[in-house]
Design a protein around this motif. Structure first.
Motif, PDB file in Angstrom:
ATOM      1  N   ALA A 111      10.831  38.501 -49.697  1.00 44.99           N
ATOM      2  CA  ALA A 111      10.805  37.289 -48.862  1.00 44.99           C
ATOM      3  C   ALA A 111       9.871  37.516 -47.683  1.00 44.99           C
ATOM      4  CB  ALA A 111      12.208  36.960 -48.366  1.00 44.99           C
ATOM      5  N   ARG A 112       9.230  36.438 -47.240  1.00 51.47           N
ATOM      6  CA  ARG A 112       8.411  36.482 -46.032  1.00 51.47           C
ATOM      7  C   ARG A 112       9.244  35.965 -44.877  1.00 51.47           C
ATOM      8  NH1 ARG A 112       5.527  33.838 -49.697  1.00 51.47           N
ATOM      9  NH2 ARG A 112       5.700  31.883 -48.588  1.00 51.47           N
ATOM     10  N   VAL A 113       9.100  36.606 -43.750  1.00 53.53           N
ATOM     11  CA  VAL A 113       9.785  36.132 -42.547  1.00 53.53           C
ATOM     12  C   VAL A 113       8.752  36.031 -41.434  1.00 53.53           C
ATOM     13  CG1 VAL A 113      12.065  36.941 -43.211  1.00 53.53           C
ATOM     14  CG2 VAL A 113      10.562  38.460 -41.984  1.00 53.53           C
ATOM     15  N   ALA A 114       9.025  35.165 -40.470  1.00 57.29           N
ATOM     16  CA  ALA A 114       8.030  34.779 -39.477  1.00 57.29           C
ATOM     17  C   ALA A 114       7.456  35.929 -38.672  1.00 57.29           C
ATOM     18  CB  ALA A 114       8.639  33.738 -38.542  1.00 57.29           C
ATOM     19  N   TYR A 115       8.230  36.911 -38.336  1.00 59.62           N
ATOM     20  CA  TYR A 115       7.740  37.916 -37.399  1.00 59.62           C
ATOM     21  C   TYR A 115       7.509  39.291 -38.015  1.00 59.62           C
ATOM     22  CZ  TYR A 115      12.780  38.456 -37.415  1.00 59.62           C
ATOM     23  OH  TYR A 115      14.075  38.577 -37.818  1.00 59.62           O
ATOM     24  N   ILE A 116       7.514  39.377 -39.342  1.00 61.20           N
ATOM     25  CA  ILE A 116       7.187  40.629 -40.024  1.00 61.20           C
ATOM     26  C   ILE A 116       5.931  40.358 -40.867  1.00 61.20           C
ATOM     27  CG2 ILE A 116       7.949  42.358 -41.695  1.00 61.20           C
ATOM     28  CD1 ILE A 116      10.808  41.809 -40.811  1.00 61.20           C
ATOM     29  N   PRO A 117       4.850  41.127 -40.661  1.00 64.70           N
ATOM     30  CA  PRO A 117       3.571  40.800 -41.292  1.00 64.70           C
ATOM     31  C   PRO A 117       3.502  41.022 -42.803  1.00 64.70           C
ATOM     32  CG  PRO A 117       3.385  42.835 -40.032  1.00 64.70           C
ATOM     33  CD  PRO A 117       4.752  42.270 -39.763  1.00 64.70           C
ATOM     34  N   VAL A 118       4.452  41.742 -43.385  1.00 65.63           N
ATOM     35  CA  VAL A 118       4.445  41.974 -44.830  1.00 65.63           C
ATOM     36  C   VAL A 118       5.766  41.481 -45.414  1.00 65.63           C
ATOM     37  CG1 VAL A 118       2.876  43.950 -44.713  1.00 65.63           C
ATOM     38  CG2 VAL A 118       5.333  44.326 -44.566  1.00 65.63           C
ATOM     39  N   PRO A 119       5.781  41.133 -46.698  1.00 65.46           N
ATOM     40  CA  PRO A 119       7.043  40.691 -47.305  1.00 65.46           C
ATOM     41  C   PRO A 119       8.127  41.759 -47.210  1.00 65.46           C
ATOM     42  CG  PRO A 119       5.197  40.141 -48.711  1.00 65.46           C
ATOM     43  CD  PRO A 119       4.653  41.028 -47.620  1.00 65.46           C
TER      44      PRO A 119
END
Length: 130
Positions: A111-119
């Motif tokens: 999953a992608r999250v707003a404040y982490i640059p990698v899945p």
């Protein structure tokens, strides 16, 4: 960190529709501590006995089958969320499902999250018997 939740124990089963086995499915939880819109599910990968399942053969639901999406369709689904406490179902379309016997199945969810640059990913490999 969330690998232990990725492939719910004792949930892999062949799926029968109108008397025909169309594939198999398993339950999973999100590899993150919050819910996300389905468009933020980066990828779902399945391997069976060391062989990757084609992306186009995978379907996903986060509401017990009320709505099913392909992984490509999910890229645009912003109105529906997969919540942390909800198990989703990953279905693999494979005529006849898995044959009887023992199989090694890998499930990987990212999953992608707003404040982490990698899945943010989790994976689990289980040996299952059909």
């Amino acid at each position: 960190m969330f690998d232990g939740y990725i492939f719910t124990d004792n949930t892999l089963t062949n799926v029968e529709v109108d008397g025909e086995v169309i594939g198999f499915e398993m339950r999973t939880r999100i590899p993150y501590y919050r819910g996300v819109p389905l468009s933020m599910v980066h990828d779902v990968e399945v391997e069976v006995d060391g062989e990757p399942v084609p992306r186009g053969d995978i379907r996903f639901t986060a509401d017990d089958g009320g709505h099913w999406w392909t992984l490509t369709e999910m890229e645009t689904v912003t109105f529906f969320r997969w919540e942390y406490e909800d198990e989703a179902v990953v279905r693999v379309l494979r005529p006849g499902g898995l044959p009887a016997g023992e199989h090694e199945v890998l499930l990987r969810v990212s999953a992608r999250v707003a404040y982490i640059p990698v899945p943010f990913s989790g994976e689990m490999r289980r040996t299952v018997t059909i």
